[in-house]
Design a protein around this motif. Structure first.
Motif, mmCIF file in Angstrom:
data_model
loop_
_atom_site.group_PDB
_atom_site.id
_atom_site.type_symbol
_atom_site.label_atom_id
_atom_site.label_comp_id
_atom_site.label_asym_id
_atom_site.label_seq_id
_atom_site.Cartn_x
_atom_site.Cartn_y
_atom_site.Cartn_z
ATOM 1 N N GLY A 194 0.826 -1.197 0.000
ATOM 2 C CA GLY A 194 0.000 0.000 0.000
ATOM 3 C C GLY A 194 0.859 1.245 0.000
ATOM 4 N N ASP A 195 0.327 2.299 0.563
ATOM 5 C CA ASP A 195 1.035 3.575 0.585
ATOM 6 C C ASP A 195 2.389 3.474 1.270
ATOM 7 N N LEU A 196 2.514 2.600 2.264
ATOM 8 C CA LEU A 196 3.779 2.474 2.992
ATOM 9 C C LEU A 196 4.937 2.091 2.084
ATOM 10 N N LEU A 197 4.647 1.398 1.010
ATOM 11 C CA LEU A 197 5.696 1.006 0.084
ATOM 12 C C LEU A 197 6.398 2.227 -0.512
ATOM 13 N N ALA A 198 5.695 3.358 -0.572
ATOM 14 C CA ALA A 198 6.284 4.589 -1.093
ATOM 15 C C ALA A 198 7.487 5.023 -0.263
ATOM 16 N N LEU A 199 7.521 4.632 0.994
ATOM 17 C CA LEU A 199 8.641 5.018 1.861
ATOM 18 C C LEU A 199 9.900 4.200 1.589
ATOM 19 N N SER A 200 9.789 3.134 0.808
ATOM 20 C CA SER A 200 10.958 2.284 0.551
ATOM 21 C C SER A 200 12.087 3.053 -0.129
ATOM 22 N N GLY A 201 11.758 4.047 -0.938
ATOM 23 C CA GLY A 201 12.776 4.836 -1.625
ATOM 24 C C GLY A 201 13.612 5.693 -0.693
ATOM 25 N N VAL A 202 13.124 5.922 0.523
ATOM 26 C CA VAL A 202 13.858 6.746 1.487
ATOM 27 C C VAL A 202 15.163 6.054 1.894
ATOM 28 N N ALA A 203 15.197 4.719 1.838
ATOM 29 C CA ALA A 203 16.410 3.980 2.238
ATOM 30 C C ALA A 203 17.640 4.423 1.448
ATOM 31 N N ALA A 204 17.432 4.928 0.235
ATOM 32 C CA ALA A 204 18.556 5.377 -0.598
ATOM 33 C C ALA A 204 19.132 6.718 -0.130
ATOM 34 N N PHE A 205 18.464 7.370 0.816
ATOM 35 C CA PHE A 205 18.893 8.681 1.317
ATOM 36 C C PHE A 205 19.056 8.593 2.835
ATOM 37 N N PRO A 206 20.207 8.104 3.303
ATOM 38 C CA PRO A 206 20.401 7.870 4.739
ATOM 39 C C PRO A 206 20.067 9.076 5.619
ATOM 40 N N GLN A 207 20.304 10.271 5.126
ATOM 41 C CA GLN A 207 20.022 11.458 5.932
ATOM 42 C C GLN A 207 18.521 11.671 6.137
ATOM 43 N N ARG A 208 17.661 11.008 5.346
ATOM 44 C CA ARG A 208 16.211 11.165 5.470
ATOM 45 C C ARG A 208 15.538 9.990 6.175
ATOM 46 N N VAL A 209 16.291 8.916 6.397
ATOM 47 C CA VAL A 209 15.712 7.738 7.049
ATOM 48 C C VAL A 209 15.179 8.099 8.431
ATOM 49 N N GLY A 210 15.923 8.905 9.165
ATOM 50 C CA GLY A 210 15.480 9.320 10.495
ATOM 51 C C GLY A 210 14.164 10.074 10.457
ATOM 52 N N CYS A 211 13.952 10.848 9.411
ATOM 53 C CA CYS A 211 12.691 11.587 9.260
ATOM 54 C C CYS A 211 11.522 10.622 9.094
ATOM 55 N N ALA A 212 11.713 9.622 8.251
ATOM 56 C CA ALA A 212 10.646 8.655 7.989
ATOM 57 C C ALA A 212 10.388 7.769 9.210
ATOM 58 N N ARG A 213 11.422 7.484 9.980
ATOM 59 C CA ARG A 213 11.287 6.625 11.164
ATOM 60 C C ARG A 213 10.657 7.337 12.347
ATOM 61 N N LEU A 214 10.754 8.633 12.399
ATOM 62 C CA LEU A 214 10.336 9.409 13.573
ATOM 63 C C LEU A 214 8.931 9.063 14.076
ATOM 64 N N PRO A 215 7.892 9.086 13.241
ATOM 65 C CA PRO A 215 6.563 8.763 13.774
ATOM 66 C C PRO A 215 6.439 7.309 14.223
ATOM 67 N N TRP A 216 7.161 6.413 13.563
ATOM 68 C CA TRP A 216 7.120 5.002 13.943
ATOM 69 C C TRP A 216 7.782 4.790 15.300
ATOM 70 N N GLN A 217 8.847 5.544 15.573
ATOM 71 C CA GLN A 217 9.487 5.475 16.881
ATOM 72 C C GLN A 217 8.560 6.042 17.958
ATOM 73 N N ALA A 218 7.839 7.115 17.621
ATOM 74 C CA ALA A 218 6.879 7.679 18.573
ATOM 75 C C ALA A 218 5.746 6.689 18.845
ATOM 76 N N LEU A 219 5.294 5.980 17.818
ATOM 77 C CA LEU A 219 4.271 4.953 18.023
ATOM 78 C C LEU A 219 4.806 3.851 18.917
ATOM 79 N N ARG A 220 6.049 3.428 18.684
ATOM 80 C CA ARG A 220 6.648 2.397 19.552
ATOM 81 C C ARG A 220 6.659 2.880 21.003
ATOM 82 N N ASP A 221 7.016 4.141 21.229
ATOM 83 C CA ASP A 221 7.011 4.707 22.582
ATOM 84 C C ASP A 221 5.610 4.667 23.181
ATOM 85 N N ALA A 222 4.600 4.991 22.374
ATOM 86 C CA ALA A 222 3.209 4.961 22.856
ATOM 87 C C ALA A 222 2.821 3.536 23.246
ATOM 88 N N LEU A 223 3.179 2.566 22.428
ATOM 89 C CA LEU A 223 2.849 1.176 22.742
ATOM 90 C C LEU A 223 3.559 0.717 24.008
#
Length: 136
Positions: A102-131
């Motif tokens: 689905g839409d999440l697959l669009a984020l796969s291209g971010v892996a090619a830009f290491p400086q942007r991986v942290g940006c894409a991971r940020l909300p997922w890390q916040a969700l992990r903290d919430a859980l």
């Protein structure tokens, strides 16, 4: 195609706003770029019945947060934890389980830009903290 999808989620993010009756909340900040996001969830019967995010972030972190809210709404807590691991693995370019679809697959291209991986991971890390903040 994927870049357009990321821009669509950035310009009109889904799930913007924190649910008033949140069961748990997580927050993450990236001091280097100024992204600052909170993710809040409502859990009922072991499922995420509502989820939202707030804060400010770049196009990648905002789009990722928008996609997160679409993806985890209705999931069990175990399914959400598994999805976090799969998304983070995809963002790091790791082989393993198939990447999310689905839409999440669009984020796969971010892996090619290491400086942007942290940006894409940020909300997922916040969700992990919430859980992790949920009572046992």
């Amino acid at each position: 195609m994927y870049q357009d999808l990321i821009l669509q989620h950035y310009r009109a993010p889904h799930g913007r706003g924190l649910p008033a009756n949140a069961t748990a909340q997580g927050a993450r900040k990236t001091p280097m770029c100024g992204d600052d996001l909170q993710v809040a969830i409502v859990v009922d019967g072991g499922r995420i019945t509502d989820v939202g995010f707030d804060g400010r972030g770049c196009s990648i972190s905002t789009a990722s947060a928008s996609m997160l809210t679409d993806a985890v709404r209705g999931m069990s807590l175990l399914e959400a934890r598994t999805l976090i691991d799969r998304v983070e693995g995809m963002l790091r370019g790791e082989a393993g389980e198939p990447p999310p679809v689905g839409d999440l697959l669009a984020l796969s291209g971010v892996a090619a830009f290491p400086q942007r991986v942290g940006c894409a991971r940020l909300p997922w890390q916040a969700l992990r903290d919430a859980l992790q903040a949920l009572p046992v």
